[in-house]
Design a protein around this motif. Structure first.
Motif, PDB file in Angstrom:
ATOM      1  N   LEU A 164       6.489  -3.004  -8.978  1.00  0.00           N
ATOM      2  CA  LEU A 164       6.655  -1.563  -9.458  1.00  0.00           C
ATOM      3  C   LEU A 164       6.229  -1.160 -10.864  1.00  0.00           C
ATOM      4  CD1 LEU A 164       7.055   1.195  -7.833  1.00  0.00           C
ATOM      5  CD2 LEU A 164       9.504   0.729  -7.986  1.00  0.00           C
ATOM      6  N   ASP A 165       6.643  -1.989 -11.603  1.00  0.00           N
ATOM      7  CA  ASP A 165       6.823  -1.689 -12.989  1.00  0.00           C
ATOM      8  C   ASP A 165       6.025  -2.721 -14.041  1.00  0.00           C
ATOM      9  OD1 ASP A 165       8.440   0.561 -12.833  1.00  0.00           O
ATOM     10  OD2 ASP A 165      10.272  -0.766 -12.598  1.00  0.00           O
ATOM     11  N   VAL A 166       4.930  -3.452 -13.046  1.00  0.00           N
ATOM     12  CA  VAL A 166       4.289  -4.278 -13.915  1.00  0.00           C
ATOM     13  C   VAL A 166       2.827  -4.168 -13.418  1.00  0.00           C
ATOM     14  CG1 VAL A 166       3.871  -6.705 -14.645  1.00  0.00           C
ATOM     15  CG2 VAL A 166       6.183  -5.940 -14.630  1.00  0.00           C
ATOM     16  N   ASP A 199       2.540   8.447  -7.595  1.00  0.00           N
ATOM     17  CA  ASP A 199       2.946   7.590  -8.639  1.00  0.00           C
ATOM     18  C   ASP A 199       1.787   6.398  -9.019  1.00  0.00           C
ATOM     19  OD1 ASP A 199       4.971   6.138 -10.412  1.00  0.00           O
ATOM     20  OD2 ASP A 199       4.547   4.562  -9.023  1.00  0.00           O
ATOM     21  N   ARG A 200       1.222   6.309  -8.120  1.00  0.00           N
ATOM     22  CA  ARG A 200      -0.314   5.466  -8.523  1.00  0.00           C
ATOM     23  C   ARG A 200      -1.317   5.921  -9.073  1.00  0.00           C
ATOM     24  NH1 ARG A 200      -2.414   3.064  -3.269  1.00  0.00           N
ATOM     25  NH2 ARG A 200      -4.069   2.230  -4.469  1.00  0.00           N
ATOM     26  N   LEU A 201      -1.438   7.296  -8.943  1.00  0.00           N
ATOM     27  CA  LEU A 201      -2.381   8.197  -9.682  1.00  0.00           C
ATOM     28  C   LEU A 201      -1.897   8.272 -11.145  1.00  0.00           C
ATOM     29  CD1 LEU A 201      -3.526  10.752  -7.087  1.00  0.00           C
ATOM     30  CD2 LEU A 201      -4.795   9.015  -8.160  1.00  0.00           C
ATOM     31  N   MET A 216       0.813  -1.161  -0.072  1.00  0.00           N
ATOM     32  CA  MET A 216       0.074  -0.037   0.076  1.00  0.00           C
ATOM     33  C   MET A 216       0.774   1.174   0.059  1.00  0.00           C
ATOM     34  SD  MET A 216      -3.378   0.636   0.293  1.00  0.00           S
ATOM     35  CE  MET A 216      -4.469   1.556   0.501  1.00  0.00           C
ATOM     36  N   ALA A 217       0.645   2.251  -0.841  1.00  0.00           N
ATOM     37  CA  ALA A 217       1.248   3.381  -0.961  1.00  0.00           C
ATOM     38  C   ALA A 217       1.113   4.267   0.144  1.00  0.00           C
ATOM     39  CB  ALA A 217       1.012   4.160  -2.506  1.00  0.00           C
ATOM     40  N   THR A 218       2.153   4.782   0.923  1.00  0.00           N
ATOM     41  CA  THR A 218       1.816   5.594   1.978  1.00  0.00           C
ATOM     42  C   THR A 218       2.517   7.060   1.748  1.00  0.00           C
ATOM     43  OG1 THR A 218       3.863   4.685   2.856  1.00  0.00           O
ATOM     44  CG2 THR A 218       1.907   3.669   3.495  1.00  0.00           C
ATOM     45  N   THR A 219       3.531   7.347   0.767  1.00  0.00           N
ATOM     46  CA  THR A 219       4.228   8.303   0.917  1.00  0.00           C
ATOM     47  C   THR A 219       3.283   9.203  -0.362  1.00  0.00           C
ATOM     48  OG1 THR A 219       5.793   7.829  -0.697  1.00  0.00           O
ATOM     49  CG2 THR A 219       6.304   7.829   1.518  1.00  0.00           C
ATOM     50  N   LEU A 220       3.404  10.458   0.057  1.00  0.00           N
ATOM     51  CA  LEU A 220       2.918  11.433  -1.137  1.00  0.00           C
ATOM     52  C   LEU A 220       3.181  10.942  -2.218  1.00  0.00           C
ATOM     53  CD1 LEU A 220       0.888  13.736  -1.516  1.00  0.00           C
ATOM     54  CD2 LEU A 220       2.610  15.200  -1.212  1.00  0.00           C
ATOM     55  N   GLU A 221       4.539  10.714  -2.444  1.00  0.00           N
ATOM     56  CA  GLU A 221       5.254  10.471  -3.499  1.00  0.00           C
ATOM     57  C   GLU A 221       4.754   8.999  -4.493  1.00  0.00           C
ATOM     58  OE1 GLU A 221       9.592   9.279  -5.259  1.00  0.00           O
ATOM     59  OE2 GLU A 221       9.605  10.951  -4.051  1.00  0.00           O
ATOM     60  N   VAL A 244       8.101   5.057 -18.827  1.00  0.00           N
ATOM     61  CA  VAL A 244       6.870   5.006 -19.716  1.00  0.00           C
ATOM     62  C   VAL A 244       6.141   3.800 -19.551  1.00  0.00           C
ATOM     63  CG1 VAL A 244       6.461   5.145 -22.179  1.00  0.00           C
ATOM     64  CG2 VAL A 244       8.104   6.462 -21.350  1.00  0.00           C
ATOM     65  N   TRP A 245       4.995   3.875 -19.477  1.00  0.00           N
ATOM     66  CA  TRP A 245       3.995   2.685 -19.542  1.00  0.00           C
ATOM     67  C   TRP A 245       3.670   2.280 -20.968  1.00  0.00           C
ATOM     68  CZ3 TRP A 245       3.231  -0.542 -15.477  1.00  0.00           C
ATOM     69  CH2 TRP A 245       3.363  -0.066 -14.223  1.00  0.00           C
ATOM     70  N   LYS A 246       3.594   1.051 -21.300  1.00  0.00           N
ATOM     71  CA  LYS A 246       3.013   0.610 -22.503  1.00  0.00           C
ATOM     72  C   LYS A 246       2.614  -0.637 -22.287  1.00  0.00           C
ATOM     73  CE  LYS A 246       5.921   3.338 -25.743  1.00  0.00           C
ATOM     74  NZ  LYS A 246       6.244   3.534 -27.158  1.00  0.00           N
ATOM     75  N   ILE A 247       1.725  -1.385 -23.331  1.00  0.00           N
ATOM     76  CA  ILE A 247       1.313  -2.750 -23.195  1.00  0.00           C
ATOM     77  C   ILE A 247       2.231  -3.676 -23.669  1.00  0.00           C
ATOM     78  CG2 ILE A 247      -0.455  -4.107 -24.223  1.00  0.00           C
ATOM     79  CD1 ILE A 247      -2.275  -1.831 -24.581  1.00  0.00           C
TER      80      ILE A 247
END
Length: 153
Positions: free
Chosen positions: A91-93, A10-12, A1-6, A128-131
């Protein structure tokens, strides 16, 4: 669960990027914008459309599927995606799933209705996010007998 503002930011940002990828798939295909469509895929992506079309690997496979098989079969189309759900794998998937409805006319002018589910593997590389992989599971691919799809007059 993301807890820091950063982490929360990143999740948003990730969620918005994945929504954009999902939308750019539809817009790129329907507007016949190969640049937009191809930009959502990693160069080594796998697109599992399945029967009757097949599976396609990499940018070359994606371009072949769209330009040689799908666009020649569709005079016009409109895709709608909904119910996008994402689950972090690392983190990246991200694992994603959404439903799609497509309506349009075949090249012969036959109205068609398609409903399917897209199961995705999104990967972030160099920020960068991609499929990386999209599996298409069709619920139906049916002619709309007796219906004519046309612009208002």
């Amino acid at each position: 669960m993301a807890t820091t503002l950063e982490q929360r930011l990143d999740r948003l940002e990730t969620r918005l990027a994945l929504q954009d990828l999902t939308s750019d798939y539809c817009l790129g295909f329907d507007k016949r914008d190969m640049g937009r469509f191809l930009a959502i895929w990693w160069p080594d992506a796998v697109w599992e459309i399945g029967p009757p079309f097949g599976d396609f690997i990499g940018h070359e496979g994606v371009v072949h599927a769209v330009e040689d098989i799908l666009w020649p079969a569709w005079k016009d189309s409109t895709h709608y995606t909904t119910n996008l759900r994402v689950t972090p794998v690392s983190l990246d998937v991200i694992a994603g799933i959404c439903d799609v409805y497509c309506i349009g006319n075949s090249i012969e002018g036959q109205a068609q209705s398609v409903a399917a589910t897209y199961t995705d593997r999104f990967e972030r590389r160099d920020g960068v996010w991609k499929i990386a992989r999209r599996k298409v599971t069709m619920q139906h691919f049916s002619p709309l007998t007796g219906i004519t799809l046309s612009a208002p007059q």
